[in-house]
Scaffold this motif. Structure first.
Motif, mmCIF file in Angstrom:
data_model
loop_
_atom_site.group_PDB
_atom_site.id
_atom_site.type_symbol
_atom_site.label_atom_id
_atom_site.label_comp_id
_atom_site.label_asym_id
_atom_site.label_seq_id
_atom_site.Cartn_x
_atom_site.Cartn_y
_atom_site.Cartn_z
ATOM 1 N N VAL A 215 -30.689 17.230 -8.034
ATOM 2 C CA VAL A 215 -30.864 16.814 -9.431
ATOM 3 C C VAL A 215 -32.301 17.136 -9.819
ATOM 4 O O VAL A 215 -33.247 16.650 -9.194
ATOM 5 N N GLY A 216 -32.460 17.976 -10.825
ATOM 6 C CA GLY A 216 -33.807 18.369 -11.232
ATOM 7 C C GLY A 216 -34.584 19.045 -10.128
ATOM 8 O O GLY A 216 -35.805 18.902 -10.030
ATOM 9 N N GLY A 217 -33.889 19.774 -9.270
ATOM 10 C CA GLY A 217 -34.553 20.476 -8.183
ATOM 11 C C GLY A 217 -34.831 19.641 -6.961
ATOM 12 O O GLY A 217 -35.370 20.141 -5.963
ATOM 13 N N ASN A 218 -34.464 18.354 -6.974
ATOM 14 C CA ASN A 218 -34.705 17.464 -5.845
ATOM 15 C C ASN A 218 -33.400 17.141 -5.123
ATOM 16 O O ASN A 218 -32.394 16.814 -5.758
ATOM 17 N N LEU A 219 -33.432 17.208 -3.808
ATOM 18 C CA LEU A 219 -32.262 16.908 -2.994
ATOM 19 C C LEU A 219 -31.937 15.416 -3.068
ATOM 20 O O LEU A 219 -32.809 14.574 -2.828
ATOM 21 N N VAL A 220 -30.681 15.086 -3.397
ATOM 22 C CA VAL A 220 -30.311 13.671 -3.526
ATOM 23 C C VAL A 220 -29.182 13.257 -2.587
ATOM 24 O O VAL A 220 -29.171 12.132 -2.091
ATOM 25 N N THR A 221 -28.197 14.125 -2.340
ATOM 26 C CA THR A 221 -27.130 13.769 -1.404
ATOM 27 C C THR A 221 -26.748 14.982 -0.561
ATOM 28 O O THR A 221 -26.984 16.120 -0.953
ATOM 29 N N TRP A 222 -26.138 14.696 0.590
ATOM 30 C CA TRP A 222 -25.682 15.763 1.480
ATOM 31 C C TRP A 222 -24.606 15.206 2.402
ATOM 32 O O TRP A 222 -24.486 13.993 2.603
ATOM 33 N N ARG A 223 -23.830 16.119 2.964
ATOM 34 C CA ARG A 223 -22.780 15.693 3.896
ATOM 35 C C ARG A 223 -22.341 16.858 4.757
ATOM 36 O O ARG A 223 -22.262 17.993 4.285
ATOM 37 N N SER A 224 -22.057 16.564 6.027
ATOM 38 C CA SER A 224 -21.472 17.523 6.948
ATOM 39 C C SER A 224 -20.293 16.831 7.603
ATOM 40 O O SER A 224 -20.456 15.792 8.238
ATOM 41 N N LYS A 225 -19.083 17.412 7.427
ATOM 42 C CA LYS A 225 -17.892 16.710 7.914
ATOM 43 C C LYS A 225 -16.794 17.710 8.270
ATOM 44 O O LYS A 225 -16.578 18.693 7.563
ATOM 45 N N LYS A 226 -16.095 17.415 9.359
ATOM 46 C CA LYS A 226 -14.970 18.255 9.759
ATOM 47 C C LYS A 226 -13.782 17.982 8.843
ATOM 48 O O LYS A 226 -13.477 16.832 8.520
ATOM 49 N N GLN A 227 -13.124 19.049 8.406
ATOM 50 C CA GLN A 227 -11.965 18.895 7.539
ATOM 51 C C GLN A 227 -10.797 18.288 8.315
ATOM 52 O O GLN A 227 -10.690 18.448 9.530
ATOM 53 N N HIS A 228 -9.904 17.604 7.578
ATOM 54 C CA HIS A 228 -8.788 16.907 8.214
ATOM 55 C C HIS A 228 -7.579 17.810 8.450
ATOM 56 O O HIS A 228 -6.647 17.420 9.159
ATOM 57 N N VAL A 229 -7.568 18.985 7.845
ATOM 58 C CA VAL A 229 -6.435 19.892 7.996
ATOM 59 C C VAL A 229 -6.923 21.224 8.544
ATOM 60 O O VAL A 229 -8.110 21.563 8.449
ATOM 61 N N VAL A 230 -6.015 21.975 9.135
ATOM 62 C CA VAL A 230 -6.334 23.305 9.657
ATOM 63 C C VAL A 230 -6.122 24.329 8.546
ATOM 64 O O VAL A 230 -5.011 24.460 8.025
#
Length: 348
Positions: A215-230
């Motif tokens: 937001v406005g060039g600033n990092l606010v959220t992130w996530r790394s997650k394995k998907q539930h389906v192939v």
């Protein structure tokens, strides 16, 4: 809060907002800790007096420490880190004098459950995962590594514990690394970077998705997650990751709107997979897309409503790459710089 004239945010139930005479005051609460901010000093004082009559409270002054997160201010902006927590963790695990390392996970490393590995203490493994997970509030550089090792919490082996130790060695390199929120006039611009590592899990061939939102060039959220389906193709896996990124971008736009700062521009979603972008713009697809039918129409709807745009991006500029795979230390450091991660405690 409602009785005192505040509105509860529909996007975040812990956020309460009051707008009065062109000014705004916001309160966010976590159990029995709260933060109050705004541009109306009188309203903040009135709120504090009101809450003091209802609860036993202690005013800690300007925000410096909240839920283990350290807050520092300078002319450059606001800096968030968990340096003390990281140092305490290194001390408790006996890793204070360990050899530092440049990346939290070895380049190209992938794990699976094997039959010839030595089991380790599951309780200790889970405790270390929990402690490290808490650090991820201000450390997106740990997100992918923690996403990987947390998949083996119920059956950890020696190789997985070694990966935990590597994360601690990486932590020793820059325990004070955190995120700087700098001033930016274009404060309501929302950008989302999404990436997916197709069939990267050796255990079940599921893909790993990741996103960064700015937001406005600033990092606010992130996530790394394995998907539930192939996913049956890289395009399908990327499209599932894009849908998660769109949902996150929409949620942030709702929060900004509640605060009285609606975004004036479409959400910019950056995906480096051409096939996935083509699918988003063209619903006339067949076998490659029938498994992501709902996501296709969801993203196409946002594109038609001008809420979302899909600008092109080169693979070498895809910041979310570090959320889906283990990469070289040189590329890893380059991406962290672009994310705005710094360590203000490192001698200049």
């Amino acid at each position: 809060m409602v009785l005192f004239g505040y509105n509860q945010s529909s996007s975040d139930n812990t956020l309460f907002i009051k707008k009065w005479q062109g000014k705004i005051t916001a309160l966010i609460v976590y159990v029995d800790d709260m933060v109050v901010t705004g541009n109306g000093e009188e309203e903040r004082e009135a709120l504090q007096k009101y809450l003091s009559r209802e609860f036993e409270m202690k005013d800690l002054g300007a925000l410096k420490y909240f839920l283990g997160i350290e807050v520092s201010r300078s002319k450059g902006g606001i800096f968030l880190s968990q340096r003390k927590y990281a140092l305490d963790l290194l001390h408790e695990t006996g890793m204070t004098a360990c050899q530092p390392i440049d990346t939290p996970i070895e380049e190209g490393l992938k794990f699976c459950i094997t039959s010839d590995q030595v089991p380790v203490d599951k309780g200790r493994y889970q405790r270390l995962i929990g402690r490290l997970m808490y650090l991820s509030h201000t450390r997106p550089d740990l997100a992918y590594a923690l996403s990987v090792v947390s998949q083996f919490m119920h059956n950890p082996e020696e190789q997985h514990m070694k990966a935990i130790m590597r994360i601690l060695r990486y932590l020793k390199t820059n325990p004070g690394k955190g995120i700087l929120f700098s001033k930016n006039e274009d404060y309501s611009n929302i950008e989302v970077y999404t990436d997916t590592d197709w069939a990267g899990s050796l255990s079940d061939r599921c893909s790993t998705s990741g996103y960064f939102t700015f937001v406005g060039g600033n990092l606010v959220t992130w996530r790394s997650k394995k998907q539930h389906v192939v996913a049956r193709s890289s395009a399908e896996a990327e499209y599932l990751g894009m849908a998660l990124g769109v949902c996150e971008g929409l949620w942030i736009s709702f929060i900004l709107n509640d605060l009285g700062y609606p975004s004036q521009q479409p959400i910019q979603l950056y995906c480096d997979n051409k096939a996935a972008r083509d699918i988003a713009h063209n619903l006339v697809q067949h076998d490659r897309t029938k498994h992501v039918e709902v996501d296709r129409f969801f993203i196409k709807e946002k594109l038609d409503e001008k809420i979302l745009e899909l600008p092109k991006i080169r693979s070498e500029d895809q910041l979310a790459d570090i959320l889906t795979k283990a990469i070289s230390s040189r590329a890893f450091t380059k991406f962290l710089d672009k994310l705005g991660m710094q360590d203000i405690y490192t001698p200049a």
